[in-house]
Design an enzyme around this catalytic site. Structure first.
Site, short mmCIF file in Angstrom:
data_model
loop_
_atom_site.label_atom_id
_atom_site.label_comp_id
_atom_site.label_asym_id
_atom_site.label_seq_id
_atom_site.Cartn_x
_atom_site.Cartn_y
_atom_site.Cartn_z
N ASP A 48 0.88 -1.05 0.09
CA ASP A 48 -0.28 0.24 0.06
C ASP A 48 0.90 1.24 -0.09
O ASP A 48 1.64 1.48 0.83
CB ASP A 48 -0.89 -0.05 1.16
CG ASP A 48 -1.99 1.11 1.16
OD1 ASP A 48 -2.04 1.87 0.34
OD2 ASP A 48 -2.98 0.99 1.82
N CYS A 88 -6.10 4.66 -3.62
CA CYS A 88 -6.71 3.22 -3.38
C CYS A 88 -7.54 2.48 -3.52
O CYS A 88 -7.55 1.71 -4.39
CB CYS A 88 -6.55 3.26 -1.58
SG CYS A 88 -4.84 3.61 -0.67
N ASP A 258 -0.23 -0.92 -4.62
CA ASP A 258 -1.46 -0.42 -5.41
C ASP A 258 -1.04 0.80 -6.23
O ASP A 258 -1.61 1.20 -7.13
CB ASP A 258 -2.34 -0.50 -4.51
CG ASP A 258 -2.24 0.59 -3.28
OD1 ASP A 258 -0.95 1.18 -3.34
OD2 ASP A 258 -3.13 1.01 -2.44
N HIS A 259 0.11 1.70 -5.89
CA HIS A 259 0.44 2.83 -6.56
C HIS A 259 1.46 3.31 -5.64
O HIS A 259 1.99 2.95 -4.48
CB HIS A 259 -0.84 3.95 -6.40
CG HIS A 259 -1.34 4.24 -5.35
ND1 HIS A 259 -0.91 5.17 -4.23
CD2 HIS A 259 -2.43 3.80 -4.85
CE1 HIS A 259 -1.59 5.32 -3.33
NE2 HIS A 259 -2.73 4.54 -3.58
#
Length: 494
Positions: A48, A88, A258-259
C-alpha cells in the site's frame, strides 16, 4: 481438429485416429504450455502506497526491501506494469474487476463500483474457487465483493497501522479445503502514518530526483523506510507459511503495490501509476524481467483463464498467460491513467488523463492555468473553484509528454518539442479515443464539471484545516454537481 482421411483401415484403426485427433484438439485448447485451466492455488500480496522506485529490485540502492528483492530473483519481474489510478479504492477496484476506473465506476476515492459490475470473487467462485481477502479492503459495495472468506486486519502492537491477519492466514493454509483458492493478502504498509521511530537517518535514504533534498523530505523518507520494513516482514511471513504448508511449488504468487506515494499518489506521473509487479511460479514461470506493457486490469482475465474459464470480451484487461509462459511478448499497445482530485482530503479540481505506449507518456491536464487564461481571454466566466484548482498546479501546462526511456523520473516535458509532434498527436488522439470508449465525462474542449462526493470531501464544505474556503463559497455548489456513475454510464443506460 483437422480431418484425416484413412483408406482401407478397419474400425479399430479409425477409432484410434479419431481418439488421437481428440487428444490433439484438447492439447491445442489448453494452450500456454498447460497454464490455461491448470487451476493452481493463487496468492496475491498487495503493498500500500509504495512506488516502484522504492524497491531495490527496481534500482533503489538503499531502500530496505530484502524480501521483495529475494522474491524478484525467483520471479518474472515486470518493469512496465501500471495501475489506472494512483489512489487506493480505484486501484483496487480496477484490480478486482478487470475494468478501468471510469468503466467500473470507482474513480473517486471512498466510493463504490457501479451496480452490476462483476468482480473477481464472483468470476472465480463460478469456476469452483474459494476467494479470500485477508487484510485491507477499501472496495465496495460488499454485495458485489462476495468473498468466500474475509479476514480483517488485526491490531499490530507497536506499529503505526494494523497488520495482516497472519494467524487466520496460517489456519487457512493449514486446511484450505478441497477447492483451489485465490488468497488476496492486502497489507496496510507502508502507507502513512509512519512508525514512531526509525533506525534510518537522512544518510541512509535515496530520494528520487523530483523530491527536494530538504531536511523534512529526508526525515520523511527515513520514517517511510521503517514502514517499508513492516511490509517486508509481513511478506516474509507469508512466504514462510507457504513453505511450511507445502504450498510454494503448488501456488502462483503475485506481488504488487497499489500505487506510488511521493509525487505519485493523486497524480498521473509514472511515480504513481507504474507499479512494482512480479510473478513467481516454480517450474512454470521462468525468472527474469519483462518489458511488456501490462495493466492491473489484466489480473481478472488472467485468473479466469488459469481457472479454466473464458475471459469476457468486454473486460479492459487481457490474460497475462502468454507472457508468463514465454517470458515476454506483447498484449497491449497502450495503458491509460485517470486522476480526479475531487473527493479526497486535499480536494480541488484538477482532472488528468494519460496514455503510455511503454516509452512515451502523454498527460492532459484539463483544468490547467494555461486553459483557464485562454478561456478568460475568450470571455468565458470561470468558477472560483476552477481557478483555485488550477492555481494549486500553476506550473503544470495543459499538455505534458515524457520520454520515460531517457527520462524515467519524468523531469523534462517534451510536449513543445517539434521533433515529437507526430508522437504527441498520436498519443493524444489515442487518449481521446479511449476516453470516448470509456464514457468519460471529460472532453478536450468541454467544461470541467463538479462531481457529487461525500459531504466530508465536498468542495463547498468548509474545513478550517483542510478546506478553508471563503465563506461566500460555502454551499455554492448545491444543485450544480453531477452524479459520477450517471455521467460515465454507457450511453444506452443514460
Amino acid at each position: 481438429m483437422k480431418s484425416r482421411i484413412v483408406k482401407h483401415q478397419g474400425p479399430w484403426v479409425i477409432a484410434v485416429v479419431l481418439l488421437a485427433g481428440l487428444v490433439d484438439a484438447k492439447c491445442a485448447d489448453s494452450g500456454n504450455g498447460g497454464m490455461s485451466g491448470s487451476r493452481p492455488n493463487v496468492v496475491f500480496f498487495l503493498g500500500d502506497d509504495q512506488s516502484r522506485f522504492d524497491h531495490s529490485a527496481y534500482g533503489n540502492p538503499t531502500v530496505p526491501t530484502p524480501t521483495t528483492d529475494a522474491l524478484s530473483k525467483e520471479s518474472l519481474v515486470f518493469d512496465k506494469a501500471f495501475t489506472g489510478q494512483a489512489i487506493c479504492a480505484p486501484s483496487r477496484s480496477m484490480l478486482y474487476t478487470g475494468l478501468y476506473p471510469l468503466r467500473n465506476g470507482c474513480f473517486i476515492n471512498h466510493t463504490k463500483i457501479r451496480a452490476g459490475v462483476k468482480t473477481l470473487p464472483v468470476y472465480l467462485e463460478e469456476l469452483g474457487y474459494n476467494v479470500i481477502l485477508a487484510g485491507k479492503s477499501h472496495v465496495g459495495p460488499a454485495a458485489q465483493f462476495s468473498w468466500s472468506k474475509s479476514f480483517p486486519p488485526v491490531e499490530n502492537e507497536g506499529a503505526s497501522r494494523p497488520g495482516i491477519p497472519l494467524d487466520e492466514i496460517d489456519g487457512f493454509l493449514a486446511d484450505p479445503g478441497t477447492k483451489p483458492f485465490c488468497l488476496l493478502i492486502t497489507s496496510e504498509f507502508p502507507h502513512p502514518p509512519y512508525m514512531k521511530s526509525t533506525p534510518y537517518t537522512a544518510d541512509d535514504v535515496t530520494l528520487a530526483p523530483f523530491i527536494s533534498k530538504s531536511e523534512r523530505s529526508l526525515k520523511n523518507a527515513a520514517f517511510f523506510y521503517a514502514n517499508i520494513v513492516e511490509k517486508e516482514k509481513e511478506l516474509a511471513a507469508v512466504l514462510k507459511l507457504l513453505e511450511e504448508h507445502e504450498q510454494k511449488d503448488k501456488s502462483i504468487v503475485f506481488y504488487a503495490d497499489d500505487h506510488g506515494l511521493f509525487r505519485g499518489k493523486f497524480t498521473a506521473y509514472d511515480s504513481g501509476l507504474n507499479v512494482a509487479f512480479m510473478v513467481r511460479w516454480p517450474e512454470k514461470v521462468k525468472a527474469g524481467r519483462s518489458d511488456a506493457l501490462v495493466s492491473f486490469a489484466d489480473f481478472v482475465p488472467t485468473m479466469i483463464e488459469l481457472a479454466g474459464g473464458n475471459p469476457p470480451q468486454e473486460l479492459d484487461g487481457k490474460s497475462l498467460l502468454p507472457i508468463l509462459e514465454n517470458g515476454g511478448g506483447k498484449i497491449h499497445d497502450y495503458v491509460y491513467g485517470v486522476t480526479v482530485n475531487q473527493g479526497i482530503l486535499d480536494r480541488h479540481v484538477f482532472p488528468q488523463r494519460s496514455v503510455h505506449d511503454g516509452r512515451y507518456h502523454y498527460i492532459h491536464n484539463f483544468n490547467s492555468l494555461e486553459r483557464i487564461k485562454r478561456d478568460e481571454s475568450e470571455g468565458k466566466e470561470i468558477h472560483p473553484f476552477l481557478k483555485m484548482g488550477a492555481e494549486k498546479h500553476k506550473d503544470l501546462p495543459e499538455e505534458m509528454l515524457f520520454d520515460t526511456q531517457s527520462d524515467p523520473h519524468e523531469m523534462n516535458n517534451l510536449a513543445g518539442d517539434p521533433k515529437l509532434t507526430e508522437i504527441k498527436q498520436r498519443l493524444k488522439s489515442e487518449l481521446f479515443r479511449w476516453m470516448r470508449e470509456q464514457n468519460d465525462y471529460l472532453t478536450e474542449s468541454g467544461s470541467v464539471p463538479f462531481l457529487q462526493v461525500g459531504k466530508r470531501f465536498a468542495l463547498d464544505q468548509y474545513d478550517a484545516e483542510l478546506n478553508p474556503i471563503p465563506k461566500g463559497l460555502v454551499g455554492c455548489l448545491k444543485g450544480k454537481t453531477i452524479n459520477p456513475h450517471d455521467a460515465t454510464a454507457p450511453k444506452a443506460d443514460r
